[in-house]
Design an enzyme around this catalytic site. Structure first.
Site, short mmCIF file in Angstrom:
data_model
loop_
_atom_site.label_atom_id
_atom_site.label_comp_id
_atom_site.label_asym_id
_atom_site.label_seq_id
_atom_site.Cartn_x
_atom_site.Cartn_y
_atom_site.Cartn_z
N ASP A 257 -4.65 -15.48 -54.43
CA ASP A 257 -5.88 -15.75 -53.70
C ASP A 257 -6.70 -16.88 -54.31
O ASP A 257 -7.91 -16.98 -54.10
CB ASP A 257 -6.73 -14.49 -53.64
CG ASP A 257 -7.07 -13.95 -55.03
OD1 ASP A 257 -6.17 -13.92 -55.90
OD2 ASP A 257 -8.23 -13.56 -55.28
N LYS B 215 -9.50 -3.21 -60.69
CA LYS B 215 -8.81 -4.33 -61.33
C LYS B 215 -9.57 -4.69 -62.60
O LYS B 215 -10.31 -5.66 -62.66
CB LYS B 215 -8.71 -5.53 -60.38
CG LYS B 215 -7.88 -6.68 -60.95
CD LYS B 215 -7.59 -7.76 -59.93
CE LYS B 215 -6.77 -8.88 -60.57
NZ LYS B 215 -6.36 -9.92 -59.61
N TYR C 283 -12.15 -19.40 -61.40
CA TYR C 283 -11.05 -19.00 -60.51
C TYR C 283 -11.19 -19.66 -59.15
O TYR C 283 -12.26 -19.67 -58.58
CB TYR C 283 -11.09 -17.48 -60.33
CG TYR C 283 -9.81 -16.88 -59.81
CD1 TYR C 283 -9.73 -16.45 -58.49
CD2 TYR C 283 -8.70 -16.76 -60.63
CE1 TYR C 283 -8.56 -15.89 -58.01
CE2 TYR C 283 -7.54 -16.18 -60.15
CZ TYR C 283 -7.47 -15.76 -58.84
OH TYR C 283 -6.30 -15.20 -58.37
N SER D 135 -2.12 -6.51 -61.31
CA SER D 135 -2.53 -7.41 -60.24
C SER D 135 -2.65 -8.79 -60.89
O SER D 135 -3.73 -9.22 -61.29
CB SER D 135 -3.87 -6.97 -59.62
OG SER D 135 -4.29 -7.89 -58.63
N GLU E 15 -14.52 -8.43 -64.22
CA GLU E 15 -13.68 -8.99 -65.29
C GLU E 15 -14.52 -9.26 -66.55
O GLU E 15 -15.51 -10.00 -66.50
CB GLU E 15 -13.00 -10.28 -64.84
CG GLU E 15 -12.15 -10.90 -65.94
CD GLU E 15 -11.37 -12.14 -65.51
OE1 GLU E 15 -10.72 -12.75 -66.38
OE2 GLU E 15 -11.43 -12.48 -64.32
N LYS F 266 -10.68 -7.94 -52.17
CA LYS F 266 -10.96 -8.16 -53.58
C LYS F 266 -12.28 -8.89 -53.76
O LYS F 266 -12.59 -9.82 -53.00
CB LYS F 266 -9.84 -8.97 -54.22
CG LYS F 266 -10.03 -9.17 -55.74
CD LYS F 266 -9.12 -10.26 -56.29
CE LYS F 266 -9.94 -11.41 -56.78
NZ LYS F 266 -9.18 -12.39 -57.56
N GLU G 103 -13.49 -5.27 -59.26
CA GLU G 103 -13.07 -6.10 -60.39
C GLU G 103 -14.25 -6.69 -61.15
O GLU G 103 -14.71 -7.79 -60.86
CB GLU G 103 -12.17 -7.24 -59.89
CG GLU G 103 -11.67 -8.14 -61.01
CD GLU G 103 -10.84 -9.33 -60.52
OE1 GLU G 103 -10.39 -10.12 -61.36
OE2 GLU G 103 -10.63 -9.46 -59.30
#
Length: 396
Positions: A71, A265, A396, A334, A225, A183, A223
Site C-alpha cells: 500500500d 499491526k 511511508y 504484515s 507504529e 489499514k 497500527e
C-alpha cells in the site's frame, strides 16, 4: 465488549463472500436502554456487518498465512522504483503491482493484501482487475485509508495521522469496490518523548477510524507504529509500548469497537536502531509476547506484525521465535519491505526477470509462512535478505 454478546461463532470467510460487486448494505443499529426511571442509559451498537467482520478477520488470520503490505503511496512507490532506475509512472507502478499479485500460488502463504487507492481501482497489465486477481488467489483485498502524517501542534515535534474527514463515505465506496479490510498507520517516536498528547492523539484517531471502518463493513487493522529511530534499549521500547497499547484499547472500547472484528499491526519490541546493544530473536520474542499478554485481549483474532526496517531475515527470525509455543492469538506478519525488497531488486524493471522476481517473493512468503507456524530454520538465505532496511525518519 458489550457488542461481543451479539456475535455467533463464525466460520472462515469463503472467497465468494468478498468478490467485487456486492451491493452495499447500510449498517443498522440496535439500541438497548435501561428502565426509563434509571439515572443513566446504556447504548449498545451492533452493525449489520458484525458476522462478516468476524469471518473476514478469521480468514486473514488463518494458519500459515499473513499479509502482503503493498500500500505504498505513489510517492513512496516512486522511491522504490527509483532504486532500480525506473521512473515513477503509473505504467511502471502497474507493472510492479501486477508482478506481485499474479505470483503463482501466492495465496498459499498470503491471506490478505493491503492496497493503495490507485491499486484498488487498477487493472493488471493484461486488463484484469487487481481485486479480482487477488480474490482468485484466495487473498482478501484490503485498503490503506489514512491520509498520512502531519505535524502535531503543541507536541515535541511529533506527528498525528489525518484522514477522518470523509472516511465513512470512502470506506463505503472501498467496500463496494471489493475491499474487506482497512489499514490506518500512525506513529509514536521514542526520541521525541513520546508526549502524552501524541499518544492520546494516536490512540483516539485509531479508535475513531476503527469504529467508522467497522460500520462500513471493513475489518480495521489498528497500527500504532513505535518507530525504530533512536538509541534507546529494549526496556524503554517495552515501557512505551505498554503505555501506547493501554491507551489504544481504552479508546477502542470507548468507541464500541468489536474486538473480534479487528486485527492489530504492532511493532515488535526491539531496541532502537541506533542502540549499541542488539537483541536476539529470543529476547525480542520474550519482550513482545510479554507485551501482548499484558495488553491485548484474547478476543482479538490476529496480531500481524510490521517489520519496520528490519532485514528480511531478521523479521522472519523474530516472528518464528514468537511462535515456538501456542499463543491466544494468531501471531503473524504484515510486511512490506521485508517481503518485497529482494523481489524488487531481482525484477529490476525488466520483463524477462518477472518470473525470477516472483519466485523470490514466494521464497520470502513461504519463509514467513513457516515462521508463523514456528518452523522456520533460516537455512539458505541470501546475503541480500540479511541486509537491514532501517531508514532514519522514514516516511511511508
Amino acid at each position: 465488549m458489550a457488542s461481543a454478546s451479539l456475535i455467533k461463532s463464525s466460520p472462515v470467510l469463503d472467497k465468494a463472500e468478498f468478490v467485487k460487486g456486492q451491493s452495499l448494505r447500510q449498517p443498522s443499529v440496535s439500541v438497548v436502554r435501561c428502565h426509563p426511571n434509571a439515572v443513566t442509559s446504556l447504548t449498545i451498537r451492533a452493525s449489520s456487518y458484525a458476522d462478516e467482520l468476524v469471518k473476514t478477520a478469521k480468514t486473514v488470520a488463518s494458519p500459515g498465512r499473513g499479509i502482503l503490505a503493498m500500500d505504498e503511496s505513489n510517492a513512496t512507490c516512486g522511491k522504490r522504483l527509483a532504486s532500480i532506475g525506473l521512473e515513477n509512472t503509473e505504467a511502471n507502478r502497474q507493472a510492479y503491482r501486477t508482478l506481485l499479485v499474479t505470483a503463482p500460488g501466492l495465496g498459499q502463504y498470503i491471506s490478505g493484501a493491503i492496497l493503495f487507492e490507485e491499486t484498488l481501482y487498477q487493472s493488471t497489465t493484461d486488463g484484469k482487475k487487481m481485486v479480482d486477481v487477488l480474490v482468485k488467489q484466495n487473498i482478501v483485498p484490503g485498503i490503506k485509508v489514512d491520509k498520512g502524517l502531519v505535524p502535531l501542534a503543541g507536541s515535541n515535534d511529533e506527528s498525528w495521522c489525518q484522514g477522518l474527514d470523509g472516511l465513512a463515505s470512502r470506506t463505503a465506496a472501498y467496500y463496494q469496490q471489493g475491499a474487506r479490510f482497512a489499514k490506518w498507520r500512525t506513529v509514536v517516536s521514542i526520541p521525541n518523548g513520546p508526549s502524552a498528547l501524541a499518544v492520546k492523539e494516536a490512540a483516539w484517531g485509531l479508535a475513531r477510524y476503527a469504529a467508522i471502518a467497522q460500520d462500513n463493513g471493513l475489518v480495521p487493522i489498528v497500527e500504532p507504529e513505535i518507530l525504530l529511530d533512536g538509541e534507546h534499549g529494549i526496556d524503554r521500547t517495552f515501557e512505551v509500548a505498554l503505555k501506547v497499547w493501554a491507551e489504544v484499547f481504552f479508546y477502542l472500547a470507548e468507541n464500541n469497537v468489536l474486538f473480534e472484528g479487528i486485527l492489530l499491526k504492532p511493532s515488535m519490541v526491539t531496541p532502537g536502531a541506533e542502540c549499541k546493544e542488539k537483541a536476539t530473536p529470543e529476547q525480542v520474542a520474550d519482550y513482545t509476547l510479554k507485551l501482548l499478554h499484558r495488553r491485548i485481549p484474547p478476543a482479538v483474532p490476529g496480531i500481524m506484525f510490521l517489520s519496520g526496517g528490519q532485514s528480511e531475515v531478521e523479521a522472519t527470525l523474530n516472528l518464528n521465535a514468537m511462535n515456538q509455543a501456542p499463543n491466544p492469538w494468531h501471531v503473524s506478519f504484515s510486511y512490506a519491505r521485508a517481503l518485497q525488497n529482494t523481489c524488487l531488486k531481482t525484477w529490476g524493471g525488466r520483463p524477462e526477470n518477472v518470473k525470477a522476481a516472483q519466485d523470490t517473493l514466494l521464497v520470502r512468503a513461504k519463509a514467513n509462512s513457516l515462521a508463523q507456524l514456528g518452523k522456520y530454520t533460516g537455512e539458505g538465505e541470501s546475503d541480500e535478505a540479511k541486509k537491514g532496511m532501517f531508514v532514519k525518519g522514514y516516511v511511508y
